[in-house]
Design a protein around this motif. Structure first.
Motif, PDB file in Angstrom:
ATOM      1  N   LYS A  39     -17.415 -44.449 -14.407  1.00  0.00           N
ATOM      2  CA  LYS A  39     -16.891 -44.570 -15.767  1.00  0.00           C
ATOM      3  C   LYS A  39     -17.912 -45.226 -16.689  1.00  0.00           C
ATOM      4  O   LYS A  39     -18.005 -44.894 -17.859  1.00  0.00           O
ATOM      5  N   CYS A  40     -18.708 -46.138 -16.138  1.00  0.00           N
ATOM      6  CA  CYS A  40     -19.742 -46.797 -16.952  1.00  0.00           C
ATOM      7  C   CYS A  40     -20.838 -45.800 -17.343  1.00  0.00           C
ATOM      8  O   CYS A  40     -21.364 -45.870 -18.457  1.00  0.00           O
ATOM      9  N   ALA A  43     -19.511 -43.799 -20.202  1.00  0.00           N
ATOM     10  CA  ALA A  43     -19.287 -44.600 -21.407  1.00  0.00           C
ATOM     11  C   ALA A  43     -20.572 -45.005 -22.119  1.00  0.00           C
ATOM     12  O   ALA A  43     -20.554 -45.260 -23.319  1.00  0.00           O
ATOM     13  N   GLN A  71     -19.718 -50.903 -24.032  1.00  0.00           N
ATOM     14  CA  GLN A  71     -18.858 -49.804 -23.590  1.00  0.00           C
ATOM     15  C   GLN A  71     -18.770 -49.715 -22.068  1.00  0.00           C
ATOM     16  O   GLN A  71     -17.735 -49.320 -21.535  1.00  0.00           O
ATOM     17  N   CYS A  72     -19.829 -50.097 -21.363  1.00  0.00           N
ATOM     18  CA  CYS A  72     -19.778 -50.094 -19.895  1.00  0.00           C
ATOM     19  C   CYS A  72     -18.779 -51.137 -19.404  1.00  0.00           C
ATOM     20  O   CYS A  72     -18.014 -50.901 -18.464  1.00  0.00           O
ATOM     21  N   ASP A  74     -16.163 -52.297 -21.118  1.00  0.00           N
ATOM     22  CA  ASP A  74     -14.821 -51.845 -21.492  1.00  0.00           C
ATOM     23  C   ASP A  74     -14.312 -50.727 -20.583  1.00  0.00           C
ATOM     24  O   ASP A  74     -13.117 -50.650 -20.296  1.00  0.00           O
ATOM     25  N   ALA A  75     -15.208 -49.865 -20.113  1.00  0.00           N
ATOM     26  CA  ALA A  75     -14.806 -48.718 -19.298  1.00  0.00           C
ATOM     27  C   ALA A  75     -14.513 -49.085 -17.846  1.00  0.00           C
ATOM     28  O   ALA A  75     -13.777 -48.377 -17.160  1.00  0.00           O
ATOM     29  N   CYS A  76     -15.060 -50.180 -17.377  1.00  0.00           N
ATOM     30  CA  CYS A  76     -14.939 -50.540 -15.956  1.00  0.00           C
ATOM     31  C   CYS A  76     -13.552 -51.087 -15.628  1.00  0.00           C
ATOM     32  O   CYS A  76     -13.099 -52.056 -16.242  1.00  0.00           O
TER      33      CYS A  76
END
Length: 163
Positions: A39-40, A43, A71-72, A74-76
């Protein structure tokens, strides 16, 4: 709990050559809890997060720079990161002997890309201006890496620098 140092010795693992993402709690927590969901990678706005050893995400500054967009983080979905109000990491630039300026070839591409002006050039009488890296100003964004025509700039963590 097991001894990670012993595990690393037996599995021949070592600290990754490329830094991990900013704001990570620590390497042990990362390796133990990262599910490699990628996901990172998806993102990351500059696409510098890539799959590294074992499929774990790592930063490749040859792809671009870190903009510290968070963003990494937030996505984790895992608890791998510290607060983004803290310093992102202890990654700093290092300029080696392959630098064109050290061979009397005019090049200031790294200084042009350094937004925080951590790379400045000292004028030389009868010669080419030489780069001077002010580590206290370097935020470790890596903008200087991809722009260097001779790959003379690398990003290192303080732990790797001490070795």
């Amino acid at each position: 709990m097991f001894d990670r140092g012993r595990r690393n010795l037996l599995s021949r693992r070592r600290t990754p050559a490329l830094p991990r993402m900013p704001w990570l709690v620590d390497e042990d927590t990362f390796v133990d809890n990262c599910t490699r969901c990628n996901k990172c990678l998806s993102a990351c706005e500059t696409k510098i997060i890539v799959k590294g050893d074992g499929g774990f995400p790592t930063i490749d500054f040859n792809q671009g720079e870190c903009t510290f967009c968070t963003q990494c983080v937030d996505a984790c979905p895992e608890p791998l990161f510290r607060s983004t109000t803290e310093a992102a990491w202890d990654v700093k630039a290092r300029i080696n002997q392959q630098c064109l300026a050290q061979s009397n070839v005019e090049c200031r591409s790294c200084g042009d890309m350094c937004e925080v002006q951590a790379i400045r050039f000292k004028l030389q009488a009868g010669g080419v201006a030489q780069p001077e890296l002010e580590l206290d100003l370097c935020n470790g964004c890596g903008a200087c890496v991809a722009t260097c025509p001779t790959s003379a700039i690398t990003m290192v963590t303080r732990k790797l620098e001490e070795k």
